[in-house]
Design a protein around this motif. Structure first.
Motif, short mmCIF file in Angstrom:
data_model
loop_
_atom_site.label_atom_id
_atom_site.label_comp_id
_atom_site.label_asym_id
_atom_site.label_seq_id
_atom_site.Cartn_x
_atom_site.Cartn_y
_atom_site.Cartn_z
N MET A 1 0.85 -1.19 0.00
CA MET A 1 0.00 0.00 0.00
C MET A 1 0.88 1.23 0.00
O MET A 1 2.04 1.19 0.34
CB MET A 1 -0.90 0.01 1.24
CG MET A 1 -0.15 0.19 2.55
SD MET A 1 -1.27 0.30 3.94
CE MET A 1 -0.12 0.61 5.27
N SER A 2 0.27 2.37 -0.37
CA SER A 2 1.00 3.63 -0.31
C SER A 2 0.60 4.36 0.95
O SER A 2 -0.52 4.24 1.44
CB SER A 2 0.69 4.49 -1.54
OG SER A 2 1.21 3.89 -2.70
N SER A 3 1.51 5.13 1.46
CA SER A 3 1.25 5.84 2.70
C SER A 3 1.52 7.32 2.49
O SER A 3 2.52 7.70 1.88
CB SER A 3 2.14 5.30 3.82
OG SER A 3 2.08 6.15 4.94
N SER A 4 0.63 8.15 2.99
CA SER A 4 0.87 9.59 2.96
C SER A 4 1.40 9.99 4.33
O SER A 4 0.67 10.02 5.31
CB SER A 4 -0.43 10.34 2.66
OG SER A 4 -0.22 11.72 2.69
N SER A 5 2.68 10.22 4.41
CA SER A 5 3.32 10.54 5.68
C SER A 5 3.28 12.05 5.88
O SER A 5 2.93 12.81 4.98
CB SER A 5 4.77 10.05 5.66
OG SER A 5 5.54 10.93 4.87
N PRO A 6 3.67 12.50 7.08
CA PRO A 6 3.73 13.95 7.31
C PRO A 6 4.64 14.67 6.34
O PRO A 6 4.53 15.86 6.15
CB PRO A 6 4.26 14.05 8.75
CG PRO A 6 3.85 12.76 9.39
CD PRO A 6 3.94 11.73 8.30
N SER B 1 4.70 14.06 3.18
CA SER B 1 3.99 14.06 1.89
C SER B 1 4.75 13.34 0.79
O SER B 1 4.57 13.63 -0.40
CB SER B 1 3.68 15.51 1.44
OG SER B 1 2.86 16.15 2.39
N LEU B 2 5.60 12.41 1.15
CA LEU B 2 6.28 11.59 0.16
C LEU B 2 5.40 10.38 -0.16
O LEU B 2 4.92 9.71 0.75
CB LEU B 2 7.63 11.12 0.69
CG LEU B 2 8.71 12.18 0.90
CD1 LEU B 2 9.92 11.55 1.58
CD2 LEU B 2 9.11 12.84 -0.40
N PRO B 3 5.20 10.07 -1.43
CA PRO B 3 4.38 8.90 -1.80
C PRO B 3 5.18 7.60 -1.64
O PRO B 3 5.62 6.98 -2.61
CB PRO B 3 4.04 9.18 -3.26
CG PRO B 3 5.20 9.98 -3.77
CD PRO B 3 5.66 10.82 -2.61
N VAL B 4 5.36 7.18 -0.43
CA VAL B 4 6.20 6.04 -0.11
C VAL B 4 5.38 4.77 -0.06
O VAL B 4 4.28 4.73 0.49
CB VAL B 4 6.92 6.26 1.23
CG1 VAL B 4 7.73 5.03 1.62
CG2 VAL B 4 7.83 7.49 1.16
N ASP B 5 5.92 3.71 -0.65
CA ASP B 5 5.29 2.40 -0.65
C ASP B 5 5.73 1.63 0.59
O ASP B 5 6.92 1.40 0.79
CB ASP B 5 5.68 1.65 -1.93
CG ASP B 5 4.90 0.36 -2.11
OD1 ASP B 5 3.80 0.25 -1.55
OD2 ASP B 5 5.41 -0.54 -2.79
N LEU B 6 4.78 1.26 1.43
CA LEU B 6 5.07 0.52 2.65
C LEU B 6 4.46 -0.87 2.54
O LEU B 6 3.24 -1.01 2.43
CB LEU B 6 4.50 1.23 3.88
CG LEU B 6 5.06 2.63 4.19
CD1 LEU B 6 4.28 3.26 5.34
CD2 LEU B 6 6.53 2.53 4.54
N GLN B 7 5.31 -1.88 2.55
CA GLN B 7 4.84 -3.26 2.46
C GLN B 7 5.55 -4.10 3.51
O GLN B 7 6.74 -3.90 3.78
CB GLN B 7 5.12 -3.84 1.07
CG GLN B 7 4.34 -3.18 -0.04
CD GLN B 7 4.54 -3.90 -1.37
OE1 GLN B 7 4.70 -5.12 -1.40
NE2 GLN B 7 4.55 -3.16 -2.46
N PRO B 8 4.85 -5.07 4.10
CA PRO B 8 5.49 -5.95 5.08
C PRO B 8 6.69 -6.67 4.48
O PRO B 8 6.65 -7.13 3.34
CB PRO B 8 4.38 -6.94 5.44
CG PRO B 8 3.10 -6.24 5.10
CD PRO B 8 3.42 -5.39 3.91
N GLY B 9 7.77 -6.75 5.25
CA GLY B 9 8.96 -7.47 4.81
C GLY B 9 9.86 -6.70 3.88
O GLY B 9 10.89 -7.23 3.45
N LYS B 10 9.50 -5.46 3.55
CA LYS B 10 10.32 -4.62 2.69
C LYS B 10 10.59 -3.28 3.37
O LYS B 10 9.75 -2.80 4.14
CB LYS B 10 9.63 -4.37 1.34
CG LYS B 10 9.51 -5.59 0.45
CD LYS B 10 8.83 -5.23 -0.86
CE LYS B 10 8.78 -6.41 -1.81
NZ LYS B 10 10.12 -6.78 -2.31
N PRO B 11 11.72 -2.67 3.10
CA PRO B 11 11.92 -1.31 3.61
C PRO B 11 10.98 -0.35 2.88
O PRO B 11 10.50 -0.67 1.79
CB PRO B 11 13.39 -1.03 3.25
CG PRO B 11 13.66 -1.88 2.05
CD PRO B 11 12.84 -3.13 2.26
N PRO B 12 10.69 0.81 3.45
CA PRO B 12 9.90 1.79 2.71
C PRO B 12 10.59 2.15 1.39
O PRO B 12 11.81 2.32 1.35
CB PRO B 12 9.87 3.00 3.66
CG PRO B 12 10.14 2.42 5.02
CD PRO B 12 11.07 1.27 4.80
#
Length: 332
Positions: free
Chosen positions: A1-6, A8-19
């Protein structure tokens, strides 16, 4: 999934992988790094690591300039393995046998001054393996046996090194000089007990905290190289070979509890299993950039095959005293 962090970087966060942050190559990676520095550093402070993919880093000059935009680069001291120096603060990955993994560790966790942030860039990915896995240190700490944590917090850990010109970093590579008086002066200033052997070799002891608090967040972090630099982490054949040559007391490096008691193979296994349970990994692609919070996040290097060129920089020096160590700094 993608995460909108404070940030505002469109970072992909998935289990078992670094951002992972995927970007469009701009042709000017240095300018991109300068423009996004604050957002990148804020994300790493919050999440511990970030892999930036798509910058297309091509050579050491460009990569060094990108590193310089992202932090204040340090010169390495007390290296445990030799590196090639490309420019001030810009190095190759440690020269370590490709068929031997480098286990989880925090860079220079045995020094009084160490980097807050590690910067990595892959110019040539290996044919197979060779990734830099990461593990969240506060989570690893919670996964270790309570009695083991309490013992390390009370006693700290002890690193014992025997410098030679055959295995690991030489005296000159570790201290920037082979002048005895300069080496002795450094050791005294950095709480390192030392002894010159009859053959001119150097043996050192340094006792450090195994658990520290992150200087920004206050999180308790498992921060050491007690397992990685221990003799029981070595491949059994390698250990047997080194013991045959140098003897039990002459290994290039090993670790103990801070009171001098041996750290057994069972303890090393428990630590490495706790790391593995929380490890995130992603294979390198050419041009990748990776930022790692060195206190919050441990990193490793997997076995690999084929040519591999990864550049490294250590940035934003931290003092151990600023990380609420659990024991008083002593040489042994």
């Amino acid at each position: 999934m993608s995460s909108s962090s404070p940030t505002s970087l469109p970072v992909d966060l998935q289990p078992g992988k670094p951002p992972i942050l995927r970007v469009e190559a701009t042709g000017d990676a240095v300018r991109w790094a300068a423009e996004h520095r604050n957002a990148l550093r804020a994300f790493v402070a919050e999440h511990g690591s970030l892999l930036v993919r798509g910058l297309g880093l091509r050579d050491a000059t460009e990569t060094g300039a990108v590193f310089g935009q992202l932090g204040s680069l340090m010169a390495e001291r007390e290296a445990f393995a030799p590196r090639h120096r490309y420019a001030d603060g810009v190095y190759s990955a440690s020269k370590w046998p490709p068929n031997q993994p480098m286990c989880m560790h925090h860079e220079l966790s045995y020094a009084l001054e160490f980097p807050c942030v590690m910067l990595f860039a892959c110019l040539i990915p290996p044919a197979d393996g060779g990734a830099i896995p990461v593990a969240d240190s506060p989570t690893v700490l919670r996964g270790l046996p309570t009695e083991l944590i309490e013992r390390f917090e009370r006693m700290g850990w002890l690193l014992i090194r025997n410098y030679n010109n055959e295995v690991g970093a030489s005296i000159a590579e570790a201290f920037g000089t082979d002048d005895r008086r300069a080496v002795e002066s450094y050791c005294r200033a950095n709480a390192i007990k030392f002894e010159w052997r009859p053959d001119g070799a150097l043996r050192t002891w340094q006792r450090r905290s195994a658990v520290v608090h992150h200087p920004l967040t206050g999180q308790r972090c498992w921060f050491n190289q007690a397992a990685f630099l221990n003799e029981w982490t070595m491949d059994p054949e390698v250990r047997e070979y080194l013991v045959d040559i140098y003897g039990e007391d002459g290994l290039p490096f090993t670790t103990r509890f801070g009171d001098g008691d041996a750290i057994g193979a069972d303890v090393v296994q428990a630590i490495n299993e706790a790391y593995e349970a929380k490890t995130a990994r992603e294979p390198w692609q050419g041009g990748d950039l990776m930022l790692v919070d060195n206190v919050r996040t441990a990193h490793a290097r997997e076995r690999f095959e084929g040519q591999r060129e990864v550049l490294v920089a250590m940035a934003d020096a931290l003092q151990l005293a600023d990380c609420s160590p659990t024991i008083e700094v002593t040489a042994s």
